[in-house]
Design an enzyme around this catalytic site. Structure first.
Site, PDB file in Angstrom:
ATOM      1  N   THR A   1      50.625   3.087   8.800  1.00 22.27           N
ATOM      2  CA  THR A   1      51.775   3.048   9.700  1.00 22.27           C
ATOM      3  C   THR A   1      53.018   3.548   8.982  1.00 22.27           C
ATOM      4  OG1 THR A   1      50.877   1.180  10.935  1.00 22.27           O
ATOM      5  CG2 THR A   1      53.252   1.551  11.092  1.00 22.27           C
TER       6      THR A   1
ATOM      7  N   CYS B   1      51.125  -5.567  11.830  1.00 25.28           N
ATOM      8  CA  CYS B   1      51.480  -4.538  12.825  1.00 25.28           C
ATOM      9  C   CYS B   1      52.682  -4.931  13.667  1.00 25.28           C
ATOM     10  CB  CYS B   1      50.282  -4.241  13.731  1.00 25.28           C
ATOM     11  SG  CYS B   1      49.025  -3.213  12.955  1.00 25.28           S
TER      12      CYS B   1
END
Length: 428
Positions: A118, A258
């Site tokens: 990410t 996340c």
């Protein structure tokens, strides 16, 4: 020929190991990680993340290694190292940039490197590619090629696994994109989506989780309001949910690798280009404040029950960031614990899934074996691992002093209709 292609997966955590296992069914795979003990346990067939079973690992022919020179054998390199935020909620790319150096030093000419970590939009092209070029001495787009394919692994989810989630892919140009798509499509059953560019794919990743974060923040704010109105949040949501287009989100602690992290990557980039993201940051403030709010609410309950705050024992059930996984990263249960400790509360922690040594390493916290837990006047069911859900109200016979006291059910898994009369129930 594709059948002769060797794939290297760099980073063998919750994301990388399932990726390596999936590709090992079609290709020769090198599984690389700098953590020597991780390599040793994998060679023994043990995955401490519980994402891959012993049987699955025993069937693979993955070449697990901590030797970076092995990467030179691969024509396709997938980078899955975790990215996090620092104490100021700014992106921490330390691990990713270190991997770029390692890969650059060891990749062969013509290799394709795909990042799954990410990042904020622009990172692959602005940060990663220059490092790969610097340490390899090769030119991107001519002598090696780069793509980005955001990970969508959901720890503990045995239904939405790597091969069963639609895979977004992107590449430097059409030819690279098509090649990357062909590799992933050979193992991903759910299909491939070709993003218009690497930056689009990077943005899509952080937006996916930012959307969930904002929606949960709305539910958390609703919970704060309902608490003041002295009505049950779950009753309100159940009633509102009878409308056909009502979106079903629920309040809770928002941590993990996340949802609790990705929005800060997006806001970092937004601020860098001159935009102040008001809604996203407001949602983050609400979600980051829920842990301390739960702790303060419990302190009020103790006082209302004529119990001293300082020195009173409170039991926390669950420390991981979500149920049924051992993952402790960015656990917001820690916020509850720290706040209680600041009030002088004696906190004892149990967890049915997490590793005691890891809790000590990450947070300096001690997990007490459940058989050694002392009874307490209050228990917080913070993470509803399956063991706690199955035990239901019966477990509080042992955990609560004289089978009576306060129970905080953070995710509302206990049925209020079955609650013993001597227990005071609070739900977020």
């Amino acid at each position: 020929m594709l059948k002769d292609l060797k794939i290297a997966v760099v980073g063998l955590g919750y994301v990388g190991l399932p990726v390596a296992v999936a590709f090992s069914n079609k290709f020769k795979v090198i599984g690389f990680d700098i953590n020597k003990s991780r390599i040793e346990t994998l060679l023994e067939g043990n995955d401490y993340t519980n994402e891959v079973s012993y049987e699955e690992l025993s069937r693979t022919q993955i070449d697990f290694t901590d030797d970076p020179e092995k990467l030179s054998e691969a024509g396709f390199i997938i980078v899955t190292v975790p990215t996090s935020i620092d104490s100021s909620n700014q992106p921490d790319l330390t691990s990713l940039l270190a991997v770029c150096k390692t890969v650059g030093k060891n990749m062969k000419k013509g290799a394709v490197v795909v990042f799954e970590s990410t990042v904020y939009p622009g990172t692959t092209e602005e940060k990663c590619i220059p490092l790969l070029e610097k340490y390899s001495g090769l030119e991107a787009g001519k002598e090696f090629f780069v793509g980005y394919s955001p990970e969508r692994i959901n720890p503990g989810d045995k239904k939405h696994t790597f091969t069963k989630i639609k895979k977004v892919v992107s590449g430097q140009n059409e030819a690279v994109l098509d090649f990357i798509a062909s590799i992933y499509s050979s193992v991903v059953e759910a299909g491939i989506f070709k993003a218009k560019s690497i930056r689009v794919a990077e943005a899509a990743k952080v937006i996916e989780n930012t959307q969930r974060d904002v929606n949960i923040a709305l539910m958390n704010e609703l919970a704060l309001i309902c608490n003041r109105l002295e009505i049950d949040t779950n009753d309100v949501l159940e009633t509102a949910g009878t409308k056909w287009n009502f979106l079903k989100f629920y309040p809770g602690l928002v941590g993990g690798h996340c949802i609790g992290v990705d929005p800060y990557y997006l806001t970092h980039k937004a601020q860098a280009i001159g935009h102040h993201p008001e809604v996203i940051l407001a949602g983050r403030r609400i979600n980051d404040g829920i842990g301390p709010y739960i702790a303060r609410t419990l302190v009020k309950k103790l006082i209302q029950n004529n119990l001293p705050v300082q020195g009173t024992r409170v039991t926390i059930l669950g420390l991981t960031f979500k149920e049924n996984v051992p993952d402790l990263r960015n656990s917001k249960v820690v916020d509850v614990i720290r706040e209680l400790q600041e009030y002088g509360v004696d906190v004892q922690i149990a967890d049915a899934c997490s590793d005691t040594a890891e809790a000590e390493r990450q947070y300096g916290l001690t997990i007490t074996p459940e058989e050694e837990l002392l009874s307490a006047p209050a228990v917080i069911l913070a993470v509803p691992h399956e063991k706690y859900k199955k035990a239901g109200w019966k477990q509080f016979d042992r955990l609560l002093t004289n089978k009576e006291g306060i129970v905080f059910d953070i995710k509302s898994v206990l049925d209020p209709k079955d609650k013993p009369n001597k227990i005071q129930l609070w739900r977020l």
